[in-house]
Design an enzyme around this catalytic site. Structure first.
Site, PDB file in Angstrom:
ATOM      1  N   HIS A  14       0.836  -1.208   0.000  1.00 33.90           N
ATOM      2  CA  HIS A  14       0.000   0.000   0.000  1.00 33.90           C
ATOM      3  C   HIS A  14       0.870   1.257   0.000  1.00 33.90           C
ATOM      4  CE1 HIS A  14      -3.663   2.327   1.242  1.00 33.90           C
ATOM      5  NE2 HIS A  14      -2.742   3.124   1.761  1.00 33.90           N
ATOM      6  N   GLU A  15       1.841   1.320   0.901  1.00 34.49           N
ATOM      7  CA  GLU A  15       2.686   2.511   0.990  1.00 34.49           C
ATOM      8  C   GLU A  15       3.607   2.633  -0.217  1.00 34.49           C
ATOM      9  OE1 GLU A  15       1.795   4.627   3.013  1.00 34.49           O
ATOM     10  OE2 GLU A  15       0.590   3.380   4.355  1.00 34.49           O
ATOM     11  N   HIS A  56       1.790   4.680  -2.755  1.00 33.72           N
ATOM     12  CA  HIS A  56       1.950   6.114  -2.505  1.00 33.72           C
ATOM     13  C   HIS A  56       3.322   6.595  -2.966  1.00 33.72           C
ATOM     14  CE1 HIS A  56      -1.698   7.029  -0.338  1.00 33.72           C
ATOM     15  NE2 HIS A  56      -1.487   6.101   0.582  1.00 33.72           N
ATOM     16  N   GLU A 111      -4.573   7.834  -2.976  1.00 29.06           N
ATOM     17  CA  GLU A 111      -5.103   6.569  -2.488  1.00 29.06           C
ATOM     18  C   GLU A 111      -5.468   5.620  -3.626  1.00 29.06           C
ATOM     19  OE1 GLU A 111      -5.184   5.234   0.490  1.00 29.06           O
ATOM     20  OE2 GLU A 111      -4.244   7.019   1.336  1.00 29.06           O
TER      21      GLU A 111
END
Length: 492
Positions: free
Chosen positions: A257-258, A261, A287
């Site tokens: 997930h990170e 980003h 997101e």
């Protein structure tokens, strides 16, 4: 130098100072000794004061007045759009208020972490009352007579209102609840996760997966934090994750997930470095990257087949009896309290809860003293069981402690945007699953780099997604994707 050149030179220095302030925030979460809390609060307050002074410098207004926007190219016009928006908003914000918010939220961050560890909301309540009071002041200053919550939301998703968000949530909720209830009541249930997994091995695997998704460790690093996050832009973008012995997915998917980003920031055109275009255009768009990396790629049947083999190699075992069973385990719809650990079907329900509560906090309909009770009642109504402790409830997220009110709905926007992007890229990449099955996630992430990430803040948020997808934003691709995927897993 022209007025535009002078303005952009000034802006570059301001952006550089903002990156330094961001690095202080990263250090506070990851490496700062606990005894430095008071000094760091003062340092953060001074940095915010300096940034505010630069962002509201009257020369900006003079430069903007002297520039004929029609003479600029698309990049120049986008830069002026961002600078004008920021200058107008920041000029409404009193310097003393901006400084005090930075000081209080720096201290609140540590107090939240301590209260969370102790499961003691009352210990956190006094400082949260300060934060909410300050954010109400900020909202009143920024709103200029308009809606208070919308004024805060504008920082994270420009051009979107609370009512816009509410309409999207109203369209999502019925089908999400119906899908959850059908899956949890189905005869076929995926295997539960089993076993324990050493933290060092989790971090080793996470670093390998980060590289598979295109994260450049020459311009970043992976550390552990209480709440996973990504920090920075340009040439220095750092990520964090966390480990839990009995839940390796927490570490693995927080990392992926990170990485989403971070790859957005690292993928922006280098010519935009330290300009308004050199960062993600909104948190909703941001997101969309983290969620599509984590879910549509990372939790796909194809990629989980590869991950199953990797877990067997790293841990000597995988938390399921076969690769196909593992796909179900990764995507299992579970009862649970934690937003960041929620399955794709229930995740947005967690966001809706927070959106409604923080909107009421800012509007004055809900007092901080009543927040824990309101959270617990709403959670029981939405999920059907009681919150067992504060760290699984009102204290689980860092956002309110650091003043990020208006941020939460962008998580759900990101899911909606990711649904649209997934539909578009799969139409362009018919061999995607074959590549993901070999662990080659960059086949998909390069498409995002070419069609979205490289443009940074060039376009407005909605226009950024629509440019990449070639069609208007809709909730339908996300809902169709979820219904198809989970109907297959649960044999509905």
């Amino acid at each position: 130098m022209t007025a535009y050149d002078e303005l952009m030179a000034f802006q570059r220095d301001t952006s550089a100072l903002g990156e330094v302030a961001g690095r202080l925030g990263w250090d506070q979460e990851v490496m700062m000794p606990p005894g430095a809390e008071d000094q760091r609060a003062e340092e953060m307050a001074v940095m915010e004061k300096m940034l505010h002074q630069r962002q509201t410098n009257p020369r900006i207004g003079d430069w903007l007045a002297a520039i004929n926007v029609a003479d600029l190219d698309a990049v120049g016009q986008a830069n002026i759009r961002h600078i004008t928006h920021s200058f107008t908003r920041r000029s409404r914000m009193p310097e003393a208020l901006a400084t005090e918010i930075a000081r209080v939220t720096s201290k609140a961050q540590r107090q939240w972490a301590d209260a969370r560890a102790a499961n003691d909301y009352k210990a956190f309540q006094p400082v949260l009352e300060q934060v909410v009071s300050l954010k109400r002041e900020e909202a009143a200053a920024l709103a200029n007579g308009g809606d208070l919550y919308d004024a805060l939301l504008e920082d994270y998703e420009p051009g979107t209102t609370g009512n816009d968000i509410q309409k999207l949530f109203d369209a999502l909720r019925p089908r999400l609840v119906a899908l959850r209830d059908a899956a949890m009541g189905a005869d076929r249930q995926p295997e539960k996760i089993i076993g324990t997994y050493p933290a060092k091995k989790q971090m080793k695997l996470s670093r390998k997966l980060a590289k598979k998704f295109g994260y450049d460790f020459g311009h970043g690093r992976l550390d552990k934090a209480v709440h996973p996050f990504s920090s920075g832009s340009g040439q220095d973008v750092r990520i964090t994750t966390r480990t839990a012995a009995e839940d390796p997915f927490n570490c693995i998917y927080s990392t992926i997930h990170e990485v989403g980003h971070a790859c957005y920031e690292l993928g922006i055109d280098d010519t935009y470095l330290l300009t308004p275009l050199g960062a993600g255009v909104s948190m909703g768009v941001h997101e969309s990257q983290s969620r599509i990396y984590e879910n549509q790629f990372g939790r796909s049947r194809a990629f989980t087949g590869y991950l199953y083999e990797q877990m067997e190699q790293v841990f000597g075992k995988a938390p399921a009896t076969s690769a196909e069973a593992f796909y179900g385990t990764v995507n299992r719809i579970n009862k649970g309290y934690i937003r960041t650990e929620a399955d794709e079907v229930q995740y947005n329900l967690h966001v809706m809860l927070r959106f409604d509560l923080e909107r009421r906090l800012i509007d004055g309909q809900l007092d901080v003293a009543d927040l824990e009770e309101a959270w617990n009642a709403r959670f029981a109504a939405d999920f059907g069981y009681e919150v067992d402790k504060a760290s699984n409830g009102v204290l689980q997220d860092v956002h309110w402690s650091v003043g990020l009110i208006g941020y939460f709905p962008t998580y759900a926007l990101g899911n909606i945007y990711a649904g649209c992007l997934n539909e578009a890229l799969r139409a362009d990449l018919p061999d995607l699953d074959a590549e993901l099955a070999r662990g080659k996630a960059t086949y998909a992430t390069k498409w995002l780099g070419q069609n979205l990430q490289q443009f940074g803040g060039l376009r407005e948020p909605i226009a950024t997604i629509e440019h990449a997808c070639g069609k208007p934003v809709s909730v339908e691709p996300l809902l169709s994707y979820l219904e198809q995927k989970f109907s297959d897993i649960y044999k509905l």
